[in-house]
Scaffold this motif. Sequence first.
Motif, PDB file in Angstrom:
ATOM      1  N   GLY A  13       3.779 -52.741 -13.718  1.00  0.00           N
ATOM      2  CA  GLY A  13       3.299 -54.107 -13.890  1.00  0.00           C
ATOM      3  C   GLY A  13       4.409 -55.129 -13.786  1.00  0.00           C
ATOM      4  O   GLY A  13       4.148 -56.315 -13.580  1.00  0.00           O
ATOM      5  N   ASP A  14       5.674 -54.684 -13.932  1.00  0.00           N
ATOM      6  CA  ASP A  14       6.811 -55.598 -13.803  1.00  0.00           C
ATOM      7  C   ASP A  14       6.989 -56.040 -12.351  1.00  0.00           C
ATOM      8  O   ASP A  14       6.543 -55.367 -11.413  1.00  0.00           O
ATOM      9  CB  ASP A  14       8.092 -54.922 -14.295  1.00  0.00           C
ATOM     10  CG  ASP A  14       8.181 -54.869 -15.813  1.00  0.00           C
ATOM     11  OD1 ASP A  14       7.452 -55.630 -16.475  1.00  0.00           O
ATOM     12  OD2 ASP A  14       8.977 -54.066 -16.333  1.00  0.00           O
ATOM     13  N   THR A  15       7.670 -57.165 -12.193  1.00  0.00           N
ATOM     14  CA  THR A  15       7.925 -57.738 -10.874  1.00  0.00           C
ATOM     15  C   THR A  15       9.350 -57.423 -10.428  1.00  0.00           C
ATOM     16  O   THR A  15      10.299 -57.578 -11.203  1.00  0.00           O
ATOM     17  CB  THR A  15       7.711 -59.259 -10.887  1.00  0.00           C
ATOM     18  OG1 THR A  15       6.327 -59.520 -11.126  1.00  0.00           O
ATOM     19  CG2 THR A  15       8.115 -59.893  -9.560  1.00  0.00           C
ATOM     20  N   VAL A  16       9.471 -56.982  -9.191  1.00  0.00           N
ATOM     21  CA  VAL A  16      10.763 -56.686  -8.573  1.00  0.00           C
ATOM     22  C   VAL A  16      10.934 -57.610  -7.372  1.00  0.00           C
ATOM     23  O   VAL A  16      10.022 -57.715  -6.542  1.00  0.00           O
ATOM     24  CB  VAL A  16      10.856 -55.213  -8.133  1.00  0.00           C
ATOM     25  CG1 VAL A  16      12.180 -54.942  -7.421  1.00  0.00           C
ATOM     26  CG2 VAL A  16      10.682 -54.287  -9.336  1.00  0.00           C
ATOM     27  N   ASN A  30       9.980 -49.431   7.794  1.00  0.00           N
ATOM     28  CA  ASN A  30      10.584 -48.958   6.549  1.00  0.00           C
ATOM     29  C   ASN A  30      10.422 -49.953   5.416  1.00  0.00           C
ATOM     30  O   ASN A  30      10.347 -49.570   4.240  1.00  0.00           O
ATOM     31  CB  ASN A  30      12.060 -48.644   6.769  1.00  0.00           C
ATOM     32  CG  ASN A  30      12.276 -47.299   7.439  1.00  0.00           C
ATOM     33  OD1 ASN A  30      11.320 -46.645   7.839  1.00  0.00           O
ATOM     34  ND2 ASN A  30      13.518 -46.886   7.568  1.00  0.00           N
ATOM     35  N   LEU A  31      10.375 -51.251   5.747  1.00  0.00           N
ATOM     36  CA  LEU A  31      10.096 -52.270   4.726  1.00  0.00           C
ATOM     37  C   LEU A  31       8.718 -52.028   4.123  1.00  0.00           C
ATOM     38  O   LEU A  31       8.562 -51.990   2.888  1.00  0.00           O
ATOM     39  CB  LEU A  31      10.163 -53.664   5.345  1.00  0.00           C
ATOM     40  CG  LEU A  31       9.561 -54.806   4.519  1.00  0.00           C
ATOM     41  CD1 LEU A  31      10.347 -55.041   3.247  1.00  0.00           C
ATOM     42  CD2 LEU A  31       9.486 -56.085   5.344  1.00  0.00           C
ATOM     43  N   GLU A  32       7.722 -51.849   4.965  1.00  0.00           N
ATOM     44  CA  GLU A  32       6.358 -51.642   4.484  1.00  0.00           C
ATOM     45  C   GLU A  32       6.250 -50.356   3.668  1.00  0.00           C
ATOM     46  O   GLU A  32       5.582 -50.320   2.634  1.00  0.00           O
ATOM     47  CB  GLU A  32       5.400 -51.607   5.679  1.00  0.00           C
ATOM     48  CG  GLU A  32       5.277 -52.948   6.396  1.00  0.00           C
ATOM     49  CD  GLU A  32       4.481 -52.863   7.676  1.00  0.00           C
ATOM     50  OE1 GLU A  32       4.344 -51.723   8.212  1.00  0.00           O
ATOM     51  OE2 GLU A  32       3.994 -53.903   8.154  1.00  0.00           O
ATOM     52  N   LYS A  33       6.934 -49.295   4.138  1.00  0.00           N
ATOM     53  CA  LYS A  33       6.903 -48.026   3.408  1.00  0.00           C
ATOM     54  C   LYS A  33       7.581 -48.148   2.045  1.00  0.00           C
ATOM     55  O   LYS A  33       7.104 -47.594   1.061  1.00  0.00           O
ATOM     56  CB  LYS A  33       7.578 -46.938   4.235  1.00  0.00           C
ATOM     57  CG  LYS A  33       6.813 -46.529   5.481  1.00  0.00           C
ATOM     58  CD  LYS A  33       7.610 -45.513   6.295  1.00  0.00           C
ATOM     59  CE  LYS A  33       6.890 -45.130   7.579  1.00  0.00           C
ATOM     60  NZ  LYS A  33       7.709 -44.200   8.401  1.00  0.00           N
ATOM     61  N   GLY A  34       8.714 -48.882   2.005  1.00  0.00           N
ATOM     62  CA  GLY A  34       9.412 -49.065   0.744  1.00  0.00           C
ATOM     63  C   GLY A  34       8.577 -49.840  -0.260  1.00  0.00           C
ATOM     64  O   GLY A  34       8.511 -49.475  -1.447  1.00  0.00           O
ATOM     65  N   HIS A  39       4.759 -50.117  -4.948  1.00  0.00           N
ATOM     66  CA  HIS A  39       3.384 -50.439  -5.352  1.00  0.00           C
ATOM     67  C   HIS A  39       2.702 -49.209  -5.958  1.00  0.00           C
ATOM     68  O   HIS A  39       1.957 -49.319  -6.942  1.00  0.00           O
ATOM     69  CB  HIS A  39       2.579 -50.928  -4.151  1.00  0.00           C
ATOM     70  CG  HIS A  39       2.811 -52.365  -3.821  1.00  0.00           C
ATOM     71  ND1 HIS A  39       2.417 -52.943  -2.624  1.00  0.00           N
ATOM     72  CD2 HIS A  39       3.404 -53.370  -4.522  1.00  0.00           C
ATOM     73  CE1 HIS A  39       2.756 -54.207  -2.613  1.00  0.00           C
ATOM     74  NE2 HIS A  39       3.359 -54.492  -3.751  1.00  0.00           N
ATOM     75  N   SER A  40       2.939 -48.039  -5.364  1.00  0.00           N
ATOM     76  CA  SER A  40       2.287 -46.822  -5.844  1.00  0.00           C
ATOM     77  C   SER A  40       2.717 -46.457  -7.262  1.00  0.00           C
ATOM     78  O   SER A  40       2.009 -45.726  -7.958  1.00  0.00           O
ATOM     79  CB  SER A  40       2.589 -45.650  -4.896  1.00  0.00           C
ATOM     80  OG  SER A  40       3.939 -45.225  -5.014  1.00  0.00           O
ATOM     81  N   LYS A  41       3.878 -46.982  -7.672  1.00  0.00           N
ATOM     82  CA  LYS A  41       4.366 -46.756  -9.035  1.00  0.00           C
ATOM     83  C   LYS A  41       3.942 -47.872  -9.987  1.00  0.00           C
ATOM     84  O   LYS A  41       4.317 -47.869 -11.168  1.00  0.00           O
ATOM     85  CB  LYS A  41       5.891 -46.629  -9.033  1.00  0.00           C
ATOM     86  CG  LYS A  41       6.421 -45.511  -8.150  1.00  0.00           C
ATOM     87  CD  LYS A  41       5.925 -44.144  -8.607  1.00  0.00           C
ATOM     88  CE  LYS A  41       6.507 -43.036  -7.731  1.00  0.00           C
ATOM     89  NZ  LYS A  41       6.017 -41.697  -8.141  1.00  0.00           N
ATOM     90  N   ILE A 147      13.018 -39.642  -5.275  1.00  0.00           N
ATOM     91  CA  ILE A 147      12.209 -40.819  -5.601  1.00  0.00           C
ATOM     92  C   ILE A 147      11.714 -40.746  -7.041  1.00  0.00           C
ATOM     93  O   ILE A 147      11.809 -41.730  -7.800  1.00  0.00           O
ATOM     94  CB  ILE A 147      11.030 -40.942  -4.623  1.00  0.00           C
ATOM     95  CG1 ILE A 147      11.540 -41.259  -3.206  1.00  0.00           C
ATOM     96  CG2 ILE A 147      10.058 -42.029  -5.092  1.00  0.00           C
ATOM     97  CD1 ILE A 147      10.456 -41.254  -2.142  1.00  0.00           C
ATOM     98  N   GLU A 148      11.197 -39.585  -7.437  1.00  0.00           N
ATOM     99  CA  GLU A 148      10.693 -39.432  -8.808  1.00  0.00           C
ATOM    100  C   GLU A 148      11.819 -39.578  -9.820  1.00  0.00           C
ATOM    101  O   GLU A 148      11.632 -40.160 -10.896  1.00  0.00           O
ATOM    102  CB  GLU A 148       9.996 -38.076  -8.958  1.00  0.00           C
ATOM    103  CG  GLU A 148       8.727 -37.927  -8.134  1.00  0.00           C
ATOM    104  CD  GLU A 148       7.700 -39.011  -8.439  1.00  0.00           C
ATOM    105  OE1 GLU A 148       7.520 -39.336  -9.638  1.00  0.00           O
ATOM    106  OE2 GLU A 148       7.081 -39.528  -7.498  1.00  0.00           O
ATOM    107  N   ARG A 149      12.983 -39.057  -9.493  1.00  0.00           N
ATOM    108  CA  ARG A 149      14.148 -39.158 -10.380  1.00  0.00           C
ATOM    109  C   ARG A 149      14.520 -40.622 -10.576  1.00  0.00           C
ATOM    110  O   ARG A 149      14.857 -41.048 -11.689  1.00  0.00           O
ATOM    111  CB  ARG A 149      15.299 -38.372  -9.761  1.00  0.00           C
ATOM    112  CG  ARG A 149      16.597 -38.340 -10.552  1.00  0.00           C
ATOM    113  CD  ARG A 149      17.598 -37.415  -9.836  1.00  0.00           C
ATOM    114  NE  ARG A 149      18.896 -37.409 -10.509  1.00  0.00           N
ATOM    115  CZ  ARG A 149      19.854 -38.311 -10.298  1.00  0.00           C
ATOM    116  NH1 ARG A 149      19.641 -39.290  -9.430  1.00  0.00           N
ATOM    117  NH2 ARG A 149      20.998 -38.246 -10.956  1.00  0.00           N
ATOM    118  N   PHE A 150      14.486 -41.407  -9.510  1.00  0.00           N
ATOM    119  CA  PHE A 150      14.803 -42.832  -9.589  1.00  0.00           C
ATOM    120  C   PHE A 150      13.826 -43.573 -10.491  1.00  0.00           C
ATOM    121  O   PHE A 150      14.241 -44.299 -11.410  1.00  0.00           O
ATOM    122  CB  PHE A 150      14.809 -43.430  -8.183  1.00  0.00           C
ATOM    123  CG  PHE A 150      14.798 -44.932  -8.153  1.00  0.00           C
ATOM    124  CD1 PHE A 150      15.665 -45.676  -8.929  1.00  0.00           C
ATOM    125  CD2 PHE A 150      13.902 -45.616  -7.337  1.00  0.00           C
ATOM    126  CE1 PHE A 150      15.659 -47.057  -8.905  1.00  0.00           C
ATOM    127  CE2 PHE A 150      13.888 -46.996  -7.306  1.00  0.00           C
ATOM    128  CZ  PHE A 150      14.754 -47.721  -8.092  1.00  0.00           C
TER     129      PHE A 150
END
Length: 301
Positions: A13-16, A30-34, A39-41, A147-150
């Motif tokens: 819910g936080d903004t990045v 790659n921008l869209e994928k990133g 978003h998925s998190k 990714i999960e670790r991050f």
Amino acid sequence: MDLFQTPSFLKPGDTVQIIAPSGPFIELSNLEKGIEIWHSKGYNMVLSKNWNACHGYLAGTDNQRISDLLEALQNPKCKAIIPLRGGYGSIRLFEQKQLSILLTKYPKWIIGFSDITVLLWKLASIKIRSIHGPVLTTLCDEPNWSIERFFSYIQGFKLPSLKGEGWGGGINQGILLPANLTVATHLLGTPLQPSLKGTILALEDIGEDPYKIDRILTQWRLMGIFHKVHGIVLGSFNQCNTFSKNPSWTVEEVLRDRLSDLNIPIISNLPFGHGKVNAILPVGINVIINGDQGYLDFITH
């Protein structure tokens, strides 16, 4: 003792905020994928005003790039800042002294590597933690475990150990200070250089011939830097072997020649940098380096 200030950990819910402090944007896919991964998190992603500007080899003029960074720092809704990409240009931002003041006043997670070393080291110089890890357009290239670790760490969970190749040197403890080797070399002796005393250096690079790596490491030796550090961790040195027909060492041979006589723990082939995996390394965290067994353990989260 960990003397670094830790920005507030994130929650869904936080903004990045996405900024472009270095080179110009070139990778729409790659921008869209990133963005989709974030978003998925559960995070809200906001593109800064000048994210797609271009000014020669820079992502907009100095004023445009620093304006976006200052806006992200002062935006109360923004909880973390992630650059689109590296390249070159972050160092130019610090000719404006206001930036250093606002980095101290509004401590937020800044995430990146390569040229973003400039921002990470500046934050380290004022004792604020940050994250050496994928920029937005390289996040999609990471394996799932990375990714999960991050995202686990950014929410406040402790990191598991990383394993590389131990060169010996025993066990030591210190403050983790990751960097791109070439970028960090250009910061030495400037106000952007943090204290190197008692650190565990984590170094990586890309596209530098072995003799250039030799020249850089010899400079660090002559400056006495390696006498101050408690250990060295080496990541990927991608595309650093020469294609010249002239006689040459490999980059691996250069690293061993310039570092193996330092009598400190050293680990090579840790999965971070410009290689296949860029596992996150928090800047300013307490770690234990085991140069005999090749483990890097994260003491605090």
